[in-house]
Design a protein around this motif. Structure first.
Motif, PDB file in Angstrom:
ATOM      1  N   GLU A  34      53.878 -29.485-115.036  1.00 47.93           N
ATOM      2  CA  GLU A  34      53.955 -30.620-115.998  1.00 47.93           C
ATOM      3  C   GLU A  34      53.861 -31.669-115.191  1.00 47.93           C
ATOM      4  N   LEU A  35      53.151 -32.533-115.435  1.00 46.21           N
ATOM      5  CA  LEU A  35      52.646 -33.718-114.620  1.00 46.21           C
ATOM      6  C   LEU A  35      54.174 -34.373-114.445  1.00 46.21           C
ATOM      7  N   CYS A  36      54.439 -34.587-113.373  1.00 42.83           N
ATOM      8  CA  CYS A  36      55.775 -35.055-112.954  1.00 42.83           C
ATOM      9  C   CYS A  36      55.870 -36.317-112.000  1.00 42.83           C
ATOM     10  N   HIS A  61      59.553 -30.765-115.258  1.00 39.39           N
ATOM     11  CA  HIS A  61      58.680 -30.153-114.355  1.00 39.39           C
ATOM     12  C   HIS A  61      58.427 -28.818-115.338  1.00 39.39           C
ATOM     13  N   CYS A 105      54.105 -26.285-110.049  1.00 31.47           N
ATOM     14  CA  CYS A 105      54.645 -27.131-111.442  1.00 31.47           C
ATOM     15  C   CYS A 105      53.477 -27.368-112.131  1.00 31.47           C
ATOM     16  N   MET A 165      53.376 -29.657-106.042  1.00 33.55           N
ATOM     17  CA  MET A 165      54.621 -29.417-106.140  1.00 33.55           C
ATOM     18  C   MET A 165      54.956 -27.953-106.179  1.00 33.55           C
ATOM     19  N   HIS A 222      53.102 -34.333-108.227  1.00 31.19           N
ATOM     20  CA  HIS A 222      52.919 -33.260-109.158  1.00 31.19           C
ATOM     21  C   HIS A 222      51.814 -32.127-108.496  1.00 31.19           C
TER      22      HIS A 222
END
Ligand code: HEA
Ligand code: HEA
Ligand code: CUA
Ligand SMILES: [Cu+2]
Lengths: 205, 326, 646
Positions: B197-199, B160, B195, B206, B203
């Protein structure tokens, strides 16, 4: 496009003009060297993974492999000897055809194939008795990764040698024309050298 | 040509100055980032204006009609010029590099007495822990004004990334390692943490709220939260600490998250579904994947509250959400 | 088949059965490809199931592995076998006499020949371009879909997973099966001609590398059919997310392997061709810059591409064999993925731009009627970018949590790349200076490229500065950078190159007015689409999100509308290409009065390029130099020779 091509062809066989050779190295040999370059880089990426797991990782294990696992250094050592010897027989095969010794070529290729197969079998048996599995941690991942990648290369090398041997027994190749032996030979030496690097980094250090 | 160059430079400068390219800074680190940004911008405007001036001038001055078959003067090069346009850009970019390195090290200094905050991320929620304040847990990030904060960050599953746009600083949270980042808030108010970062599926949503309070207000907040606050309800503290409010609107908790369904009338929702409200909510918390509320997606609400919260805590939470007084 | 190849046949040819008399099931072609495909899939299925059954693993039918081995590895090989890619080699290795070379699979006589395994580099070049533009259209249409979703905050047409899938597919198609191979296609067509060679060094390998591409692209697309949807982890596919995703992910992992193998083999072929097959007199310092650019690019490909292969293997191993390369709990190291991935993918961005630099150098020099300014420094700067390009990969990881000491060195080397790139930009400008500028379509695209690429490069300079990247990383600022360098950079050069070589490839002229219309529509709508993204990003919108905060709504709506206009501008291009190819006016052999060798032969070139290999006597860009010549051509088929006789 077609009209022009036909006009040029005029029906009868019309080959390409002979290309100019602008370098002393034969295209096939150069191609093989470049291919080996990319192969070396592929190994490089696997070594990089090894380096990350064993060195860079803050929780890298202090002993390698982490206890209680062990790498069979001795068996792999014997395997190393087999593979190194096979490089010599390969060399012998090539020298033989250069001196127009067909028997030597055939025997050399057969011996090399035999030893390569022995190497692979030993490796396979080693895997079966090694006591850990791919899922047993990152050390196992890099171990199987590197040795497996190498094993796959041995397999490819063996295939190439089999093709060459097949043609050798059918009477192809001559002192002037033997790229078909030389190329698998170069590849085989590469596989061999690569094994020494893998052996030293994975098993010994 | 110089004329074209100046016109372009002025136009580009206007674009650079008139549009509010950066958010209003809310941290010391962002102030420094803005300084580097403007330094780079000046150089870039000059380079762009030069390139465009030569290009446009050439097109206007040296254009030749298709029928014209003459060739240009056979100039093959000019060593002096070639050296100049190798050396000058090199100097300019190295200047950017030196300034950046300097700012980078400044922005990494925690100072003598930072406030430590631990950040935990998981798909798809944030949690914050204040070890200096007796391990206080919160689902909302509350920071004191003008005090340097050192975040230590960990992720439970995938990567993340922690970013409060107005404060500039950004840092990935990587499973297996602890990363850290320094922020000194300089403006009170509400901000949002996103967030970057592609999670996974959640995402985009988030996010968490960030509140910067004056030092006194912050101390008061800590005190209130430690004593269980004005609300003598253990469930309320857990609700705030586990990050539920980041996704759910729930009036008693003062939360207004919109990622999950609102919980204000959860009791009637459960009754409509013919279920016991307590059972319904417990299941929703422990096994969120079992029944998916229409209009929402599976896999967004963290599936592991059953493990991270103790059975007593879950009991308290269920009681709080269903409105049962303890 | 070129003469170079003859040296590698150690034995002579005999006569085999003429291929066309065999029945349709056995003849190389799509019918045989279909049943070989199915057969190889079944072999894979039973191989996997058999081994698992013997080893006593449960379940015997593990679909992850079956799809990987049977569907994504063996079945495509079966397809290629059926198509006839391996026929010659199979004859060769079995020691049987090879089929006599009647050049039946060389050159295109009807349009059907474009659907066969063809060994003519000119045909392969066109095959590449058409295929890659199909993938461009699909990738672009996906962008239209997710732009529609982004027109408003909140969710309208799709859920998150679908959105992420579309974005990932968009980028995977654009990068791996559009931009990289589109350059390979242009180079395939032009490089052997420019060198004075009859073909590439290994024509059959060349054909094989092309056919890997439709396989890779189709594989990406097929992941839409997989349960759980298409791969949805971005084109970077970071671990450990990628190893936990639904099965669609392995379509990405394997598709990248096929595309990677294709570009490695092509690069190898280019290198060998450029080193060993230059015409007499064609020294390295007389090679056109397009050849230089492809030489450098090919070196990059050969050295770097195996790293992405490695990174994708590790992710697949983690998924399928339960290894722990990126599982920290078991001693794995998550950031290892990013280091290995970017060690390829940063050099890859130069793989996506250097051939474009080559195209622009050709066009700028010809259309300005002047020698290229600072030819040697132009070639050296390519090599400079090559070397520096390997020392900057970690600039994609400034916020990733890697070792802190790596940041400043990587920042400095990244910034230094501006120097060789700047040399190129300034040399182009100096070439324009005092030229006789012809403002036709290829030239417009070249000038558009210079201005757009400089914007993209300068935003790269912001990103290279660590403090700024810490703020801007993973936001729409990055998306803006990507599209300024990739669309404003690479795609504009591809357009320029296609217009420039269109008469040579097809023998017909494109419509100049439509070409200009295409340029202006693209140029304007491109800027309207992507320039605002810098702003949205800096003020706080992260990338790869389907839903965003309300305050970005207006700008996003604006971007979406502009992006539809950008899509529509592509329609003009397709219309022009298709209609001109079918009915355009017949082109002269050298409409641009260029000096490089490909323009000295007829349009389209004769089947073996030259009747006799030309003799190179001077530099390729001696415009304006009285009496200067690049090469002397002999032999009957070439227009130059005909003119000399007349
Ligand atoms: C064709 C593709 C291409 C090209 C050519 C470039 C070129 C450059 N890129 Fe870019 N980049 C990408 C494609 C490309 N990039 C992609 C796809 C990503 C995102 C990946 C992802 O995460 O999905 C990315 C991301 C990316 C990042 C990571 C951002 C992040 O994720 O945090 C960085 C950081 O340093 C960067 C920097 C640069 C630099 C410095 C250049 C330089 O090479 C530019 C040099 C050119 C110039 C500077 C202009 C001309 C020069 C002059 C006129 C001379 C004078 C100039 C000065 C004095 C400044 N790029
Ligand atoms: C060569 C590379 C390339 C090209 C050409 C494009 C072209 C386009 N790209 Fe893409 N893009 C990338 C490479 C590229 N992109 C990469 C690497 C990423 C990062 C992905 C990631 O995060 O992993 C990205 C991500 C990306 C995003 C960010 C998504 C996100 O982070 O959530 C967006 C958003 O707007 C976008 C938009 C577009 C648009 C509108 C076009 C347009 O230019 C497309 C125009 C083309 C067409 C539309 C097709 C042809 C048209 C027709 C046949 C006409 C008919 C259609 C209509 C009239 C509508 N791209
Ligand atoms: Cu967490 Cu994106
Ligand atoms: Cu990069």
């Amino acid at each position: 496009m077609s009209a022009h091509a036909e006009a040029l062809h005029g029906g009868d066989h019309h080959g390409p003009p002979p290309a100019n050779q602008s370098s002393r190295i034969a295209p096939t040999i150069l191609g093989m060297f470049l291919f080996i370059g990319t192969e070396a880089m592929l190994f490089g990426s696997f070594f990089a993974a090894y380096f990350f797991v064993r060195v860079v990782n803050p929780d890298a294990p202090s002993t390698w492999p982490p206890a209680p696992n062990e790498f069979p250094q001795f068996v792999a050592g014997i395997n190393t000897a087999i593979l190194v010897t096979s490089s010599f027989t390969m060399h012998w095969a090539l020298q033989s055809i250069k001196r127009n010794n067909r028997r030597g070529l055939q025997a050399g290729l057969l011996l090399t194939i035999l030893m390569g197969t022995a190497f692979l079998l030993t490796q396979f048996i080693e895997y079966a008795h090694i006591g850990f599995n791919t899922s047993d941690g990152a050390f196992a991942s890099v171990f199987f990764g590197l040795t497996g990648l190498h094993g796959a290369h041995v397999l490819v090398g063996l295939l190439l040698l089999t093709f060459a041997a097949n043609r050798a027994f059918r009477g192809h190749y001559s002192p002037e024309h033997h790229h078909g032996v030389e190329l698998p030979g170069i590849y085989w030496h590469f596989v061999d050298v690569m094994w020494i690097v893998v052996y030293v980094t994975v098993y010994l250090i | 040509m110089a004329g074209i160059g100046i016109v372009i430079a002025i136009l580009v400068t206007l674009v650079a100055v008139l549009i509010p390219w950066l958010p209003t800074s809310a941290s010391e680190q962002m102030d420094r980032i803005e300084f580097v940004y403007w330094f780079a911008t000046v150089i870039c405007i000059a380079v762009f204006a030069l390139v465009m001036a030569v290009l446009l001038y050439s097109v206007m001055a040296f254009r030749s009609p298709p029928e014209d078959e003459s060739d240009g003067p056979p100039i093959h090069g000019n060593t002096g010029l070639e050296i100049a346009w190798t050396v000058v850009p090199a100097i300019l970019v190295i200047a950017i590099g030196v300034l950046s390195a300097f700012v980078l090290s400044k922005n990494g200094e925690a100072g003598p007495n930072p406030l430590n905050v631990k950040v935990f991320a998981q798909q798809f929620a944030w949690r914050f822990v204040y070890p200096d304040d007796g391990g206080l847990k919160s689902g909302e990030l509350v920071l004191p004004l003008d005090r340097t904060v050192k975040f230590e960050m960990e992720s439970a599953d995938v990567i993340h990334s922690f970013w409060i746009p107005d404060m500039g600083q950004k840092q990935d949270l990587v499973p297996g390692i602890t990363t850290s980042i320094i922020v000194t808030p300089t403006r009170t108010g509400m901000f949002s943490l996103v967030c970057t970062e592609l999670c996974g599926v959640g995402h985009a949503t988030m996010r968490a709220t960030v509140r910067v309070l004056s030092q006194d207000d912050f101390a008061a907040w800590v005190k209130e939260r430690k004593s269980g606050g004005g609300k003598p309800n253990a469930g309320a503290a857990i609700f705030a600490g586990a990050g539920c409010g980041g996704c759910h609107t729930f009036t008693p908790a003062g939360s207004n998250g919109e990622i999950g369904p609102g919980l204000d009338d959860i009791v009637s929702v459960a009754q409509k579904a013919g279920r016991d409200p307590a059972e319904f909510v417990r299941e929703a918390i422990v096994e969120p994947g079992k029944v998916i509320t229409p209009g929402y997606q599976d896999g967004v609400m963290p599936p592991n509250y059953g493990e991270t919260l103790s059975p007593e805590e879950i009991d308290a939470l269920v009681a709080y959400v269903t409105g049962a007084k303890k | 088949m070129s003469v170079i190849e003859h040296t590698s046949h150690d034995a002579g040819h005999g006569s085999g059965a003429p291929p066309n008399r065999r029945n349709i099931l056995m003849r190389p072609g799509f019918v045989r490809a279909a049943w070989c495909f199915a057969l190889f899939f079944l072999v894979g299925l039973y191989l996997v199931a058999g081994i698992r059954w013997l080893a006593g693993w449960d379940p015997v039918y593990d679909w992850n592995i079956i799809v990987l081995v049977g569907g994504l590895t063996l079945a495509p090989i079966g397809f290629l076998l059926g198509l006839g890619s391996f026929d010659y080699w199979l004859y060769w290795i079995s020691g049987r006499p090879t089929i006599p070379d009647d050049h039946a699979n060389h050159g295109a006589h009807t349009w059907k020949d474009y659907f066969k395994v063809n060994t003519d580099h000119k045909v392969i070049g066109v095959q590449y371009l058409v295929t890659t533009f199909i993938f461009f259209t699909l990738g672009g249409l996906m962008a239209m879909l997710f732009r529609a979703e982004l027109a408003q905050p909140g969710m309208q047409f799709m859920d998150n997973q679908t959105y992420n899938g579309l974005v990932s597919m968009h980028a995977a198609l654009m990068i791996f099966v559009f931009i990289i191979p589109a350059f390979a296609g242009l180079a395939n067509f032009a490089v052997p001609l420019m060198l004075g060679a009859p073909d590439m060094a290994f024509p059959r390998l060349n054909a094989l590398s092309f056919w890997f591409l439709p396989i890779a692209g189709t594989m990406f697309l097929c992941s839409f059919l997989a349960p759980g949807g298409a791969f949805a982890t971005g084109w970077t596919s970071y671990a450990p997310l990628a190893s936990e995703q639904p099965i669609g992910q392995i379509f990405f992992n394997m598709g990248v392997q096929w595309a990677g193998a294709s570009s490695i083999l092509t690069a190898l072929n280019f290198l060998v061709t450029i080193i060993t097959m230059r015409a007499p007199g064609m020294t390295f310092w007389r090679m056109p810059l397009l050849v230089w650019a492809n030489f450098t690019t090919s070196l990059l490909v050969v050295i770097a591409t195996p790293f992405i292969a490695g990174s994708q293997f590790f992710v697949m191993f983690d998924r399928i064999m339960h290894t722990s390369f990126f599982v920290p709990a078991d001693g794995g190291y998550v950031l290892g993925y990013q280091h290995i991935f970017w060690f390829y993918s940063h050099p890859a961005v130069y793989i996506m731009i250097l051939p474009g630099f080559g195209i622009i150098s050709e066009i700028i020099s010809v259309m300005s009627r002047k020698p290229i300014f600072g030819y040697r420094l132009m070639a050296m700067s390519l090599l400079g970018i090559l070397v520096l390009g390997f020392s900057v990969w970690a600039h994609h990881m400034f916020v990733a949590g890697m070792a802190d000491w790596l940041r400043v060195p990587m920042m400095i080397s990244t910034l230094l790349i501006a120097v060789p790139t700047g040399v190129k930009v300034f040399s182009w400008l100096a070439t324009l200076w005092e030229g006789r500028i012809k403002l036709n379509t290829p030239m417009l695209f070249s000038l558009g490229f210079i201005s757009m690429f400089v914007i993209g490069g300068l935003s790269g300079i912001y990103l290279a500065s660590v403090p700024i990247t810490i703020h801007a990383s993973d936001t729409y600022f990055i998306v803006a950078h990507i599209h300024y360098v990739l669309f404003g950079g690479s795609v504009l050069t591809v357009f320029a190159g296609i217009y420039y070589w269109f008469p040579k490839m097809t023998g017909r002229m494109y419509n100049e007015r439509l070409g200009k219309l295409h340029f202006w529509l693209t140029f304007i709508s491109f800027n309207l689409t992507f320039f605002p993204m810098h702003w949205v990003g800096l003020v706080g919108m992260p990338r790869r999100v389907a839903d965003y905060s309300d305050r970005f709504a207006d700008l996003n709506l604006f971007v979406t509308i502009s992006s539809f206009a950008l899509g529509a501008s592509v329609v003009v291009f397709f219309y022009n290409m298709i209609v001109s190819w079918a009915r355009g006016p017949i082109a002269e052999s050298n409409p641009w009065r260029a000096m490089t060798l490909e323009w000295q032969v007829s349009s389209p070139p004769p089947i073996f390029n030259f009747d006799e290999i030309p003799q190179v006597v001077g530099g390729p860009y001696e415009y304006g130099v009285p009496g200067a010549r690049h090469a002397i051509l002999t032999g009957g088929g070439t227009p130059a020779a005909k003119e000399a006789h007349a």
